[in-house]
Motif scaffolding. Sequence first.
Motif, mmCIF file in Angstrom:
data_model
loop_
_atom_site.group_PDB
_atom_site.id
_atom_site.type_symbol
_atom_site.label_atom_id
_atom_site.label_comp_id
_atom_site.label_asym_id
_atom_site.label_seq_id
_atom_site.Cartn_x
_atom_site.Cartn_y
_atom_site.Cartn_z
ATOM 1 N N ARG A 152 -59.317 -28.045 45.682
ATOM 2 C CA ARG A 152 -60.296 -28.538 44.721
ATOM 3 C C ARG A 152 -61.515 -29.089 45.474
ATOM 4 N N GLU A 179 -64.397 -23.545 33.649
ATOM 5 C CA GLU A 179 -63.274 -22.750 34.122
ATOM 6 C C GLU A 179 -63.348 -21.286 33.706
ATOM 7 N N SER A 192 -64.130 -31.597 41.159
ATOM 8 C CA SER A 192 -63.374 -30.611 40.381
ATOM 9 C C SER A 192 -64.229 -29.377 40.151
ATOM 10 N N CYS A 235 -69.201 -26.106 40.796
ATOM 11 C CA CYS A 235 -68.368 -27.252 41.163
ATOM 12 C C CYS A 235 -69.015 -28.566 40.766
ATOM 13 N N ASN A 268 -53.253 -26.741 37.445
ATOM 14 C CA ASN A 268 -54.447 -26.853 36.612
ATOM 15 C C ASN A 268 -54.741 -28.331 36.367
ATOM 16 N N TYR A 269 -55.538 -28.908 37.250
ATOM 17 C CA TYR A 269 -55.909 -30.322 37.129
ATOM 18 C C TYR A 269 -57.111 -30.513 36.205
ATOM 19 N N TRP A 270 -57.890 -29.429 35.965
ATOM 20 C CA TRP A 270 -59.145 -29.544 35.218
ATOM 21 C C TRP A 270 -58.956 -29.360 33.719
ATOM 22 N N ASN A 271 -57.902 -28.674 33.314
ATOM 23 C CA ASN A 271 -57.640 -28.437 31.900
ATOM 24 C C ASN A 271 -56.145 -28.315 31.701
ATOM 25 N N CYS A 276 -66.145 -26.672 37.938
ATOM 26 C CA CYS A 276 -66.984 -26.852 36.755
ATOM 27 C C CYS A 276 -66.961 -25.578 35.921
#
Length: 502
Positions: free
Chosen positions: A17, A372, A368, A364, A267-270, A370
């Motif tokens: 990430r 997806e 994280s 980015c 999947n840390y972003w969503n 930006c």
Amino acid sequence: IGLAGNGRLIDWEIFNRPNKGNVNGFSHFAIKAESEGKVLDARVINGDLEPPYTGEFGGEHFNSFGFGPPRATMAGAPHFDEVEFKGEYPLASLKFMDHKFPGEVTITAFNPFIPLNDKDSSIPGAFFEIEVENTAEVAIDYTLCLSVNNPHPNGTNINTYCKQVNIHQIKFTSNKFSEDEPEFGDITIATDADSVSYQEYWYRGTWFDNLGIFWRDFTSLGQLKNRTYCDPGSADMGSLAAHIQVSPGDKKSIRFVITWNFPNCYNYWNPEECECSKYGCGDEKPKTWRNYYATVFRDSADSAIYSLTNWNRLYKDTLLFKNALFASTLPKVALEAISANISILKTSTCLRMEDGSFYGFEGCHCDSGCCEGSCTHVWNYAYALPFLFPKLERSMRDLDFIYNQREDGGMAFRLQLPLGRERSEFRPCADGQFGGVIKAYRDWKISGNTHWLKSNWGAIKKSIEFAWADTNQDRWDPEKSGVLTGRQHHTLDMELFGPNSW
């Protein structure tokens, strides 16, 4: 790992990430010169520290604005007065000079970027060749030292030296995580130099002891003496030093690599809907998938050995591409823009799935990805990948048609991870939908792979036919005229109605 214009190692984005601002402890290169039983000089291989000198906005507490440069910048140690940086991606050259130091130092840094060779272009490593020219009138013994921090949580650090196939290395691990956790992984620093000394651990003291004691050790006469501890520690630095003697007017080089292996992505972003506060999922551990590079290399030590063993070929092929690019008759500003922007393929904007398939964010944030999902209408405009690494570009078509296409041919335009997760329910995007058709044609023209085209042919036809499908809620082209007239969501994140140039 970012290489700053003054030679600092910055933005350690090795944990699957973005990680802007992270410098991973006191990680740095340093050099010492000795002759006739005396230490002539020693300094960090950096130029002047870049501003601001009052500290960073957004830093935590004692590393924040008003507290001055963080100690991790090595600003308190001697450095070189002058540095010349030449960046022609994927290669960088830095020349360090100082009238007080008996020699000139040049660092050549790169990571393999070899068109059509996606395997070697995916090596998780930073490559450094350090050349020293002796400008004095006597032979000088030089020590070139790479120090790196073990980035694992406090109380879990384990640093271990070993030698394999004539390659010296220190491996940084942790005893805390199991092999299926996102935090599991390791870093290795390595060199193929003949004469080496090392410290597995810097001194564990309080306040400023670790840096102070290391600098005293490094600037003392002779080689480093090892220090080790039986118990796992916290923020433990390790140092690997190579030793060479250079005659007056002569030059010699030393090679170092920093490699890493953090095999588990999640999947840390969503995250999927759930209650877990740590990962955003209901399970104790999130659903993970393996990095492509983890299927190629067992750990960071494995990739370090591969990198140093194959250095000559990897550098030669990377240099061949760089020279071919910069030999173009395109304007220099265009070449600079092209070379700078293809670097995005080697950043945290992009991921490779376990089978090697390619996935990209739109860009980015500092910590994280930006926007997806290999967004189809955004990646429509990216033309480096299909020509430099066409197999990876074709893999984007495969994932899109397998996971994003509905039964009626409508296409979700953001691929959801982990693969197989329920697709996005947002309306199909006109330029993304038909961009996939155009890109499939382009990718076949580039590759000549008719078998691949046939494997996606049914999905391509369904994608086109969605324009007049009864289930198309936006009524793109119900008359089958070949011109879109209905509601068209597109890449400017708004709606068009009626015939238009899009």
